[in-house]
Enzyme design. Structure first.
Site, mmCIF file in Angstrom:
data_model
loop_
_atom_site.group_PDB
_atom_site.id
_atom_site.type_symbol
_atom_site.label_atom_id
_atom_site.label_comp_id
_atom_site.label_asym_id
_atom_site.label_seq_id
_atom_site.Cartn_x
_atom_site.Cartn_y
_atom_site.Cartn_z
ATOM 1 N N SER A 1 0.803 -1.242 0.000
ATOM 2 C CA SER A 1 0.000 0.000 0.000
ATOM 3 C C SER A 1 0.825 1.275 0.000
ATOM 4 C CB SER A 1 -0.923 0.024 1.211
ATOM 5 O OG SER A 1 -2.119 -0.602 0.876
ATOM 6 N N LYS B 1 0.505 3.512 -2.898
ATOM 7 C CA LYS B 1 -0.687 4.352 -3.147
ATOM 8 C C LYS B 1 -0.380 5.856 -3.207
ATOM 9 C CE LYS B 1 -3.709 0.691 -1.544
ATOM 10 N NZ LYS B 1 -4.380 0.043 -0.442
ATOM 11 N N TYR C 1 -2.538 -2.492 -10.792
ATOM 12 C CA TYR C 1 -2.597 -2.306 -9.329
ATOM 13 C C TYR C 1 -1.801 -3.410 -8.615
ATOM 14 C CZ TYR C 1 -4.404 -2.310 -4.582
ATOM 15 O OH TYR C 1 -4.486 -2.330 -3.209
ATOM 16 N N TYR D 1 -4.038 3.252 7.641
ATOM 17 C CA TYR D 1 -5.302 2.500 7.683
ATOM 18 C C TYR D 1 -6.265 3.144 8.674
ATOM 19 C CZ TYR D 1 -2.275 -0.922 5.348
ATOM 20 O OH TYR D 1 -1.418 -1.536 4.489
ATOM 21 N N VAL E 1 1.052 -3.774 3.872
ATOM 22 C CA VAL E 1 0.992 -5.082 4.541
ATOM 23 C C VAL E 1 2.259 -5.928 4.350
ATOM 24 C CG1 VAL E 1 -1.531 -5.229 4.598
ATOM 25 C CG2 VAL E 1 -0.281 -6.180 2.644
HETATM 26 N N1 GLU Z 1 -1.850 -5.502 -2.423
HETATM 27 C C1 GLU Z 1 -2.535 -5.335 -1.185
HETATM 28 C C2 GLU Z 1 -4.022 -5.443 -1.415
HETATM 29 O O1 GLU Z 1 -4.508 -4.852 -2.328
HETATM 30 C C3 GLU Z 1 -2.183 -4.025 -0.580
HETATM 31 C C4 GLU Z 1 -2.766 -3.884 0.754
HETATM 32 C C5 GLU Z 1 -1.969 -3.079 1.733
HETATM 33 O O2 GLU Z 1 -0.750 -3.059 1.758
HETATM 34 O O3 GLU Z 1 -2.670 -2.437 2.515
HETATM 35 O O4 GLU Z 1 -4.719 -6.110 -0.730
#
Ligand code: GLU
Length: 305
Positions: A61, A64, A189, A241, A259
């Protein structure tokens, strides 16, 4: 500084056993629960590292905010924010709920999966290959590391098991927040999440946002000041988060976690920080990584508030 970092790693190492490595993407289960590392690069380009600072892991994430910057560079901002909102969701990163219950059905912000998938769809390119090349080159430029690569095993693992993200992608398309081919957007993605980095790369990217988009060494402007500011603002309000409020109160630094166990933090005008600790708490943040940043924020007076 070097000894502060070494001590912070050793005093917080015990927390790694309270967390769990991510398992919903099967490849991520292979991470070593005890790993813990940090890298700081300051505005004078001094680099300080400790622990497992050069172990590789996937960015997840933390991609992002970077893709958000690219989407804002590629498009009119009004258009970007017609596809993704500006408000914290207060829900887990992979929640689908508000895509149905929000008045507009618009994904809340670009830091949760739904919003990030909509942001990824805004990367320009004539076909998927060109979009992928532009995306990875942007990551390499920000990290000043031409060897960044996609971890193919993690990418395949995500693609194979990412049905929740797939469900969000199709809802977003149905409601007009994604244009074009949903599977292509998801592919891009999954690839952005599977880019392999270490804490040095994260510190470098964090420093660029901390310095409002100008490369400290060369003076080159890479991202506009406004976009750098927007990205850091999203990191404060939505970067950790559904623990972003608590993190702002306890640590007070723009940061984004993933994550894979990474956290990228950006202390305006001062430094970029990369942390790695794959044992996660229940909300998906690195459990010992949070403690390290809390300690350092106090010791080095980093709280921006
Ligand atoms: N590739 C992970 C997902 O889309 C990223 C989630 C994350 O790191 O929060 O579930």
């Amino acid at each position: 500084m070097k000894s502060i970092l070494k001590n912070t790693i050793s005093s917080n190492k015990k927390y790694t056993s309270n967390g769990k490595v991510a398992s919903y993407i099967p490849e991520l289960k292979k991470a070593n629960q005890d790993d813990l590392g940090i890298c700081i690069i300051d505005k004078n380009n001094n680099m300080y590292c400790a622990g497992d600072y050069n172990k590789k892991f996937t960015i997840q994430s933390i991609s992002k905010p970077i893709v958000l910057a690219l989407a804002l560079m590629d498009n009119e901002w009004e258009y970007v924010f017609s596809k993704v909102g500006m408000e914290p969701s207060g829900d887990p990163f992979n929640s689908i709920m508000k895509l149905e219950t929000n008045d507009t059905k618009k994904p809340c912000n670009p830091m949760i999966n739904a919003g990030a998938i909509a942001t990824t769809a805004l990367i320009k390119g004539k076909d998927l290959q060109e979009k992928e090349e532009r995306m990875i080159s942007f990551f390499r430029k920000l990290a000043k590391n031409d060897s960044l690569q996609i971890n193919e095993d993690v990418y395949k693992s995500e693609k194979l098991t990412g049905d929740r993200n797939r469900a969000m992608g199709y809802l977003l398309k149905n409601d007009g927040f994604i244009e074009g081919d949903v599977e292509e957007v998801l592919d891009l993605y999954f690839k952005q999440c599977s880019i392999e980095i270490d804490t040095v790369d994260l510190a470098r990217i964090g420093l660029l946002f901390a310095n409002y988009g100008i490369d400290m060494e060369t003076g080159e402007r890479i991202i506009s000041e406004d976009i750098s500011r927007m990205v850091k603002t999203f990191m404060v309000t939505c970067g950790m988060y559904d623990a972003s409020g608590e993190f702002a109160l306890k640590v007070g630094i723009p940061a984004k976690s993933g994550v894979g166990g990474g956290i990228m933090a950006s202390v305006p005008k001062r430094m970029g920080i990369g942390v790695f600790g794959p044992a996660l708490d229940k909300k998906g943040n690195s459990i010992a990584g949070l403690k390290i940043l809390e300690d350092l924020s106090k010791k080095l007076e980093l709280n921006i508030f």
